[in-house]
Design a protein around this motif. Structure first.
Motif, PDB file in Angstrom:
ATOM      1  N   TYR A   8       0.820  -1.221  -0.002  1.00 31.18           N
ATOM      2  CA  TYR A   8       0.100   0.134  -0.007  1.00 31.18           C
ATOM      3  C   TYR A   8       0.946   1.293   0.032  1.00 31.18           C
ATOM      4  O   TYR A   8       2.026   1.219   0.605  1.00 31.18           O
ATOM      5  N   LYS A   9       0.293   2.376  -0.451  1.00 33.49           N
ATOM      6  CA  LYS A   9       0.907   3.643  -0.493  1.00 33.49           C
ATOM      7  C   LYS A   9       1.796   4.019   0.616  1.00 33.49           C
ATOM      8  O   LYS A   9       1.324   4.017   1.749  1.00 33.49           O
ATOM      9  N   ASN A  10       2.938   4.464   0.342  1.00 31.23           N
ATOM     10  CA  ASN A  10       3.887   4.796   1.342  1.00 31.23           C
ATOM     11  C   ASN A  10       4.244   3.860   2.341  1.00 31.23           C
ATOM     12  O   ASN A  10       4.799   4.227   3.467  1.00 31.23           O
ATOM     13  N   TRP A  11       4.195   2.412   2.069  1.00 31.88           N
ATOM     14  CA  TRP A  11       4.344   1.497   3.347  1.00 31.88           C
ATOM     15  C   TRP A  11       6.051   1.554   3.503  1.00 31.88           C
ATOM     16  O   TRP A  11       6.141   1.580   4.999  1.00 31.88           O
ATOM     17  N   PHE A  12       6.897   1.746   2.833  1.00 37.38           N
ATOM     18  CA  PHE A  12       8.186   1.900   3.374  1.00 37.38           C
ATOM     19  C   PHE A  12       8.388   3.079   3.829  1.00 37.38           C
ATOM     20  O   PHE A  12       9.312   3.266   4.916  1.00 37.38           O
TER      21      PHE A  12
ATOM     22  N   LYS B 219       1.268  -0.557   5.638  1.00 35.29           N
ATOM     23  CA  LYS B 219       0.606  -1.167   5.539  1.00 35.29           C
ATOM     24  C   LYS B 219       0.889  -2.278   4.130  1.00 35.29           C
ATOM     25  O   LYS B 219       1.183  -1.571   3.091  1.00 35.29           O
ATOM     26  N   VAL B 220       0.946  -3.478   4.396  1.00 38.17           N
ATOM     27  CA  VAL B 220       1.303  -4.460   3.294  1.00 38.17           C
ATOM     28  C   VAL B 220       0.165  -5.815   3.631  1.00 38.17           C
ATOM     29  O   VAL B 220       0.179  -6.151   4.708  1.00 38.17           O
ATOM     30  N   GLU B 221      -0.496  -6.150   2.558  1.00 38.11           N
ATOM     31  CA  GLU B 221      -1.596  -6.981   2.562  1.00 38.11           C
ATOM     32  C   GLU B 221      -1.148  -8.405   2.336  1.00 38.11           C
ATOM     33  O   GLU B 221      -0.384  -8.722   1.002  1.00 38.11           O
TER      34      GLU B 221
END
Length: 281
Positions: free
Chosen positions: A95-99, A189-191
């Motif tokens: 998801y956007k800007n996870w890192f 957020k990472v699914e």
């Protein structure tokens, strides 16, 4: 370059190719302001003749050896050029800007060197930006680990004794032994699509797991006494899991002994004496 992402893949069908492609595409789309190096370590030895082609920016490595979870990750780590290394399954959606969320925590908390994103992608309200800890599937998400690459030089490469199961358990114990703090970053957020993956690609993945089973060399007549309990019945039904379980406790200690050592190690960490864990563990 800030980030190198190492993805393990087994590209043998259109379904598995699509899953890995979605993982890579979401990764690139999630972070547009930073340079991301993508390294794919592929288990299909015939990949280059398979007709499946990942984007040119993806560095695909096909090891000569049979699959080994830690060994294949180590191959990617040795190729990585980023300040941070992400160790990832191929059944993820970023998801956007996870890192960026992880990087922000790292810059504001210099003593934290290892991270996992949150898999609760629909949970937008959280009390803490991050939570410190070493609990498997709570703090440490084995399907996505982010660590400073220089830390890996300090603790050594991942232990290739663990070729499938208990790899995340070994990682957690190694961090604790070397007094390296790990954080679950709630805003990252990472699914993880594990359930969907098993449903759609069960036959292909079962074939790969069957090959792992065939490579197990374990004398079940000489099992440690701690294995032969009612609670471990499930272990005796899966030779691969049993093999990994025995390897883990051979390295770190039998379950009851390891439980006591962990209690002492956790106490030392709470007293800012975690450096003594090199002796305890």
């Amino acid at each position: 370059m800030k980030l190198s992402v190492i993805i393990l893949a087994y590209t043998t069908t259109n379904g598995l190719f699509e899953m890995t492609s979605n993982c890579i595409n979401s990764l690139i789309e999630s972070e547009t302001a930073i340079g991301v190096e993508v390294i794919l370590v592929e288990s299909n030895k015939n990949y280059f003749n398979s007709g499946f082609v990942y984007p040119e920016f993806v560095k695909v490595i096909v090891p000569d050896s049979d699959f080994n979870f830690h060994k294949f990750l180590n191959i990617g780590i040795k190729e990585a050029k980023g300040q941070f290394v992400a160790l990832c399954n191929n059944d993820l959606i970023f998801y956007k800007n996870w890192f960026s969320a992880i990087y922000k925590i790292s810059q504001n908390n210099k003593n934290v060197k290892s991270f996992s994103p949150s898999g609760n992608v629909n949970d937008v309200d959280f009390l803490k930006d991050f939570e410190l800890g070493y609990k498997i599937r709570t703090h440490i998400q084995g399907w996505c680990l982010v660590i400073y690459k220089d830390v890996l030089k300090r603790i050594g490469y991942l232990d290739e004794t663990f070729n499938f199961g208990y790899a995340d358990n070994d990682y957690a114990m190694t961090l604790k032994k070397y007094n390296i703090k790990h954080a679950l970053v709630n805003s990252s957020k990472v699914e993880h699509l594990e359930r969907e993956k098993v449903k759609k690609n069960r036959e292909d993945l079962s074939e790969g797991y069957k090959k792992l089973q065939e490579n197990v060399d374990l004398d079940t007549s000489k099992l440690p006494s701690y294995v032969l309990t009612a609670g471990n019945k499930y272990l005796l039904e899966d030779k691969k899991v049993l093999d990994d379980y025995v390897k883990y406790h051979t390295k770190w200690g039998a379950p009851n002994f390891l439980y006591r050592k962990n209690k002492i190690a956790d106490l030392l960490i709470s007293l800012n004496l975690g450096f003594l864990n090199r002796i305890i563990l």
